[in-house]
Design an enzyme around this catalytic site. Structure first.
Site, PDB file in Angstrom:
ATOM      1  N   LYS A  48       0.794  -1.237   0.000  1.00  0.00           N
ATOM      2  CA  LYS A  48       0.000   0.000   0.000  1.00  0.00           C
ATOM      3  C   LYS A  48       0.823   1.283   0.000  1.00  0.00           C
ATOM      4  O   LYS A  48       0.382   2.334   0.447  1.00  0.00           O
ATOM      5  CB  LYS A  48      -1.022   0.045   1.161  1.00  0.00           C
ATOM      6  CG  LYS A  48      -1.869  -1.168   1.327  1.00  0.00           C
ATOM      7  CD  LYS A  48      -2.306  -1.777   0.029  1.00  0.00           C
ATOM      8  CE  LYS A  48      -3.486  -1.075  -0.614  1.00  0.00           C
ATOM      9  NZ  LYS A  48      -3.828  -1.780  -1.892  1.00  0.00           N
ATOM     10  N   GLY A  50       1.991   2.358  -2.934  1.00  0.00           N
ATOM     11  CA  GLY A  50       1.912   2.884  -4.295  1.00  0.00           C
ATOM     12  C   GLY A  50       2.592   1.947  -5.295  1.00  0.00           C
ATOM     13  O   GLY A  50       2.940   2.354  -6.407  1.00  0.00           O
ATOM     14  N   HIS A 112       6.931  -7.689  -1.876  1.00  0.00           N
ATOM     15  CA  HIS A 112       6.805  -6.990  -0.590  1.00  0.00           C
ATOM     16  C   HIS A 112       7.741  -7.634   0.439  1.00  0.00           C
ATOM     17  O   HIS A 112       7.632  -7.386   1.627  1.00  0.00           O
ATOM     18  CB  HIS A 112       5.366  -7.044  -0.075  1.00  0.00           C
ATOM     19  CG  HIS A 112       4.387  -6.324  -0.958  1.00  0.00           C
ATOM     20  ND1 HIS A 112       4.561  -5.023  -1.358  1.00  0.00           N
ATOM     21  CD2 HIS A 112       3.221  -6.735  -1.507  1.00  0.00           C
ATOM     22  CE1 HIS A 112       3.538  -4.664  -2.135  1.00  0.00           C
ATOM     23  NE2 HIS A 112       2.723  -5.680  -2.243  1.00  0.00           N
ATOM     24  N   TYR A 201       6.142   7.939  -2.270  1.00  0.00           N
ATOM     25  CA  TYR A 201       4.811   8.123  -2.852  1.00  0.00           C
ATOM     26  C   TYR A 201       4.483   9.610  -2.955  1.00  0.00           C
ATOM     27  O   TYR A 201       3.913  10.072  -3.943  1.00  0.00           O
ATOM     28  CB  TYR A 201       3.797   7.398  -1.956  1.00  0.00           C
ATOM     29  CG  TYR A 201       2.356   7.518  -2.400  1.00  0.00           C
ATOM     30  CD1 TYR A 201       1.862   6.718  -3.422  1.00  0.00           C
ATOM     31  CD2 TYR A 201       1.491   8.422  -1.781  1.00  0.00           C
ATOM     32  CE1 TYR A 201       0.539   6.814  -3.825  1.00  0.00           C
ATOM     33  CE2 TYR A 201       0.163   8.522  -2.172  1.00  0.00           C
ATOM     34  CZ  TYR A 201      -0.309   7.721  -3.192  1.00  0.00           C
ATOM     35  OH  TYR A 201      -1.617   7.820  -3.587  1.00  0.00           O
ATOM     36  N   THR A 235      -1.085   6.888 -16.363  1.00  0.00           N
ATOM     37  CA  THR A 235      -0.989   6.237 -15.059  1.00  0.00           C
ATOM     38  C   THR A 235      -1.630   7.064 -13.949  1.00  0.00           C
ATOM     39  O   THR A 235      -1.410   6.789 -12.780  1.00  0.00           O
ATOM     40  CB  THR A 235       0.485   5.942 -14.677  1.00  0.00           C
ATOM     41  OG1 THR A 235       1.188   7.185 -14.587  1.00  0.00           O
ATOM     42  CG2 THR A 235       1.156   5.035 -15.688  1.00  0.00           C
TER      43      THR A 235
HETATM   44  P1  A3P Z   1      -5.010   4.736  -0.781  1.00  0.00           P
HETATM   45  O1  A3P Z   1      -5.579   3.498  -0.145  1.00  0.00           O
HETATM   46  O2  A3P Z   1      -4.463   5.690   0.241  1.00  0.00           O
HETATM   47  O3  A3P Z   1      -5.926   5.385  -1.728  1.00  0.00           O
HETATM   48  P2  A3P Z   1      -0.295  -0.455  -3.542  1.00  0.00           P
HETATM   49  O4  A3P Z   1      -0.319  -0.362  -5.013  1.00  0.00           O
HETATM   50  O5  A3P Z   1       1.088  -0.569  -2.973  1.00  0.00           O
HETATM   51  O6  A3P Z   1      -1.218  -1.485  -3.054  1.00  0.00           O
HETATM   52  O7  A3P Z   1      -0.774   0.965  -2.990  1.00  0.00           O
HETATM   53  C1  A3P Z   1      -2.108   1.334  -3.064  1.00  0.00           C
HETATM   54  C2  A3P Z   1      -2.256   2.803  -2.730  1.00  0.00           C
HETATM   55  O8  A3P Z   1      -1.761   3.568  -3.829  1.00  0.00           O
HETATM   56  C3  A3P Z   1      -3.719   3.191  -2.560  1.00  0.00           C
HETATM   57  O9  A3P Z   1      -3.715   4.279  -1.636  1.00  0.00           O
HETATM   58  C4  A3P Z   1      -4.074   3.616  -3.976  1.00  0.00           C
HETATM   59  O10 A3P Z   1      -5.209   4.434  -4.068  1.00  0.00           O
HETATM   60  C5  A3P Z   1      -2.811   4.367  -4.363  1.00  0.00           C
HETATM   61  N1  A3P Z   1      -2.652   4.461  -5.817  1.00  0.00           N
HETATM   62  C6  A3P Z   1      -2.733   3.472  -6.723  1.00  0.00           C
HETATM   63  N2  A3P Z   1      -2.590   3.945  -7.972  1.00  0.00           N
HETATM   64  C7  A3P Z   1      -2.389   5.266  -7.846  1.00  0.00           C
HETATM   65  C8  A3P Z   1      -2.183   6.321  -8.795  1.00  0.00           C
HETATM   66  N3  A3P Z   1      -2.161   6.073 -10.099  1.00  0.00           N
HETATM   67  N4  A3P Z   1      -2.018   7.561  -8.316  1.00  0.00           N
HETATM   68  C9  A3P Z   1      -2.054   7.822  -7.001  1.00  0.00           C
HETATM   69  N5  A3P Z   1      -2.259   6.868  -6.065  1.00  0.00           N
HETATM   70  C10 A3P Z   1      -2.423   5.606  -6.477  1.00  0.00           C
END
Ligand code: A3P
Length: 301
Positions: A48, A50, A112, A201, A235
């Protein structure tokens, strides 16, 4: 007169400038050669942070923004090292025997795993694999992880309150254990190691264009500004939410009716979840658990 190859469904060669032509040539050459783990890219993080976003960016960079040669969702091509079958095995790493992978290209993997659990050739520097570690504000990471544990069947669909989760997380009793150990492991090993790039992030959110440039430089790929701009656009969170290749709606274990995979995608949401005491406790842990040089590195990001 130069004609574009019939396999290429994008810009005809005669309309391209030098950089684009060179990129296109390289991509073709790569598709012909046998994959080599040592040339690959590994995106790592505490869940989580990003990861999905960075994997997509890397995938776009490796393709020079050109559309993929198959429709597989990115997560099927960007294998997670630690997942059991049908994910990764030595044969997948050594050869391109997986139909989801784009043939012969540099590949992107994700993980991870803690730094100490990475394959030994990465840690020893024997492999030239390019490692990108993404780190996120600890409190936002925690909040995002809470929502992920609520919606992910693989983590048992957590039913407790945020406070319940907070207490478990603080004791390292949530999946993937202690956040501080994870971050410390990568950051201390990134010092003087040109194969590791650390990004946050928050800086990716704030300066997406510059950071994509930084990642592509790290991967020795020279992209034109307009390609970088197109990657910024493709993206962004809304486009990733809409795109079948990226939105993971077909992943059954993710109950997106409980919480969206692409939830908010902002910095500072923790203020809506942590009370003063919970926030201060994490601030204290930050001081206690991370050595000064690591805190300085984090502050610079
Ligand atoms: P939130 O839950 O705070 O919204 P991972 O990919 O490591 O699982 O991380 C997920 C987090 O990254 C989530 O955060 C998600 O919304 C955010 N995220 C995924 N794609 C994104 C993008 N293109 N731009 C900004 N944030 C993104």
């Amino acid at each position: 007169h130069i004609h574009s190859d019939s396999n290429d469904n994008d810009i005809p060669l005669e309309m391209m400038n030098e950089v684009e032509m060179e990129n296109k040539r390289m991509l073709k050459k790569q598709r012909k050669r046998k994959a080599n783990w040592s040339d690959d890219v590994l995106v790592s993080s505490f869940p989580k942070s990003g990861t999905t976003w960075v994997v997509e960016i890397v995938d776009e960079i490796l393709r020079r923004g050109i559309e993929p040669d198959n429709e597989s969702p990115t997560y099927l091509r960007a294998k997670m090292l630690e997942l059991g079958p049908p994910a990764i095995s030595k044969s997948v790493i050594d050869e391109n025997n997986d139909e989801n992978l784009m043939k012969g290209e540099k590949r992107v993997f994700k993980t991870h795993l803690a730094y100490t659990s990475l394959p030994s050739d990465i840690r020893s520097g024997q492999s030239n694999i390019r490692l990108i570690y993404i780190v996120r504000n600890v409190k936002d990471n925690l909040v995002s992880f809470y929502h992920f544990c609520r919606m992910n069947e693989l983590y048992g669909l957590f039913k407790g309150s945020f406070s319940d989760f907070y207490d478990l997380w603080l004791n390292g009793q949530t999946p993937h254990g202690d956040w501080f150990e994870h971050v410390k492991g990568y950051l201390e090993n990134s010092v003087n190691n040109e194969n590791i790039l650390i990004i946050s992030y928050e800086e990716l959110l704030e300066s997406t264009f510059e950071m994509i440039g930084k990642i592509s430089t790290f991967l020795n790929i020279n992209l034109e500004d307009k390609v970088v701009k197109s990657i910024v656009e493709k993206t962004n969170i809304e486009n990733m939410r809409q795109n079948k290749r990226t939105n993971r709606l077909e992943v059954k274990a993710y109950r997106q009716d409980i919480s969206q995979f692409f939830r908010k995608g902002i910095a500072g949401d923790w203020k809506n979840w942590l009370n003063e005491e919970q926030s201060q406790r994490i601030d204290r842990l930050f001081e206690e658990k991370l050595p000064t040089d690591i805190r300085i590195l984090l502050n610079k990001l």
